[in-house]
Design an enzyme around this catalytic site. Structure first.
Site, PDB file in Angstrom:
ATOM      1  N   GLY A 181      11.786 -16.718   5.248  1.00 20.03           N
ATOM      2  CA  GLY A 181      12.950 -16.450   4.087  1.00 20.03           C
ATOM      3  C   GLY A 181      13.116 -14.919   4.034  1.00 20.03           C
ATOM      4  O   GLY A 181      12.108 -14.154   4.317  1.00 20.03           O
ATOM      5  N   GLN A 228      15.629  -6.954   0.577  1.00 21.49           N
ATOM      6  CA  GLN A 228      14.527  -6.636   1.563  1.00 21.49           C
ATOM      7  C   GLN A 228      15.137  -5.816   2.461  1.00 21.49           C
ATOM      8  O   GLN A 228      14.266  -5.240   3.564  1.00 21.49           O
ATOM      9  CB  GLN A 228      13.795  -7.768   1.860  1.00 21.49           C
ATOM     10  N   CYS A 284       4.784 -12.243   1.783  1.00 22.31           N
ATOM     11  CA  CYS A 284       6.094 -11.535   1.596  1.00 22.31           C
ATOM     12  C   CYS A 284       6.087 -10.562   2.725  1.00 22.31           C
ATOM     13  O   CYS A 284       5.292  -9.790   2.994  1.00 22.31           O
ATOM     14  CB  CYS A 284       6.321 -10.834   0.355  1.00 22.31           C
ATOM     15  N   LEU A 285       7.498 -10.606   3.352  1.00 21.11           N
ATOM     16  CA  LEU A 285       7.383  -9.502   4.354  1.00 21.11           C
ATOM     17  C   LEU A 285       7.561  -8.138   4.012  1.00 21.11           C
ATOM     18  O   LEU A 285       7.368  -7.065   4.721  1.00 21.11           O
ATOM     19  CB  LEU A 285       8.887  -9.843   5.404  1.00 21.11           C
ATOM     20  N   HIS A 345      11.187 -18.086  -4.128  1.00 23.51           N
ATOM     21  CA  HIS A 345      10.264 -16.786  -3.996  1.00 23.51           C
ATOM     22  C   HIS A 345      11.518 -15.943  -3.779  1.00 23.51           C
ATOM     23  O   HIS A 345      11.725 -14.741  -4.148  1.00 23.51           O
ATOM     24  CB  HIS A 345       9.740 -17.136  -2.703  1.00 23.51           C
ATOM     25  N   GLU A 346      12.680 -16.284  -2.961  1.00 25.57           N
ATOM     26  CA  GLU A 346      13.553 -15.493  -2.552  1.00 25.57           C
ATOM     27  C   GLU A 346      14.614 -15.089  -3.738  1.00 25.57           C
ATOM     28  O   GLU A 346      15.052 -13.892  -4.038  1.00 25.57           O
ATOM     29  CB  GLU A 346      14.559 -15.892  -1.144  1.00 25.57           C
ATOM     30  N   HIS A 355      13.071 -12.314  -5.695  1.00 26.61           N
ATOM     31  CA  HIS A 355      13.587 -11.081  -5.096  1.00 26.61           C
ATOM     32  C   HIS A 355      14.912 -10.517  -5.808  1.00 26.61           C
ATOM     33  O   HIS A 355      15.360  -9.391  -5.957  1.00 26.61           O
ATOM     34  CB  HIS A 355      13.889 -11.219  -3.557  1.00 26.61           C
TER      35      HIS A 355
HETATM   36 NI    NI Z   1       9.383 -11.720  -0.155  1.00 25.37          NI
END
Ligand code: NI
Length: 172
Positions: A46, A51, A94-95, A136-137, A140
Site C-alpha cells: 500500500g 508518501q 511502512c515504506l 493504515h493508508e 497517512h
Molecule cells: Ni505506511
C-alpha cells in the site's frame, strides 16, 4: 508511468492532513499510476500520496500474493463508513519508516467508500490484510503514522534514529 521517490520519516509532509481531490482527471490518474509503480517497485502492499510528497487524499493498495494476478485498488477520497466491533491485530510496516514493525489492533472488518480512477463512487467491504491496509493508508491521509501506536518512549527512539539518518543523507 514514473517511479517516484518515497518520503521518509521525519519529513513534515507525512504529518499533514491531506486535501480532498475535487476532480478525478488525467493528472490524478497519472498520480495513481505513478504511485502503483512506486509501490510495486518498493515492494509494498500500500502507498498513500503524502508518501511521495503529494498531500492529497489518494491511496493505492494491492495485497495479492506474489505469484497471483495483480489486484490493484486506487482509492480517491476514501472514507471508512463501517467498522466491526471485533478487532484484529496485525504486525504492520511502512515504506516511509523502513525496518520498523508495530503490532496494531484495528477493527477486523470495515466498509470503505471511495472514488475509483474513473471517478466512480465505490463501496468495498474489506477484512484481514486488506482491511488493515486500507486503515493504515487512510491514517497517512490524516497525518497519522504507525509509530503513533507505539509507546511514547519507543516512538521517540524511532524518531530520533530517523532524524539522524536524515541528517546523514543530507550530508550534514
Ligand atoms: Ni505506511
Amino acid at each position: 508511468m514514473a517511479k517516484r521517490s518515497i518520503i521518509l520519516l521525519p519529513d513534515p509532509v507525512l504529518r499533514r492532513v491531506a486535501a480532498s481531490i475535487e476532480r478525478v482527471d488525467d493528472e490524478v490518474r497519472q498520480l495513481a499510476d505513478d504511485m502503483l509503480e512506486t509501490m510495486y517497485a518498493a515492494p509494498g502492499v500500500g502507498l498513500a500520496a503524502p508518501q511521495i510528497g503529494v498531500s492529497r487524499r489518494l491511496i493505492v493498495i494491492d495485497v495479492s500474493e506474489k505469484d497471483d494476478e495483480k489486484m490493484p485498488y486506487v482509492m480517491i477520497n476514501p472514507t471508512i463508513v463501517k467498522r466491526s466491533d471485533e478487532p484484529n491485530v496485525h504486525e504492520e510496516g511502512c515504506l516511509s519508516i523502513p525496518d520498523v514493525r508495530v503490532e496494531i489492533e484495528r477493527p477486523a472488518e470495515i466498509v470503505v467508500e471511495y472514488l475509483d480512477r474513473d471517478g466512480k463512487r465505490r463501496e468495498l467491504a474489506a477484512s484481514e490484510l486488506l482491511a488493515t491496509c486500507v486503515q493504515h493508508e487512510i491514517d497517512h491521509l490524516d497525518g497519522r503514522l504507525l509509530i503513533d501506536y507505539m509507546s511514547r518512549l519507543k516512538r521517540e527512539m524511532v524518531v530520533k534514529r530517523f532524524k539522524r539518518l536524515a541528517r546523514e543523507r543530507d550530508g550534514l
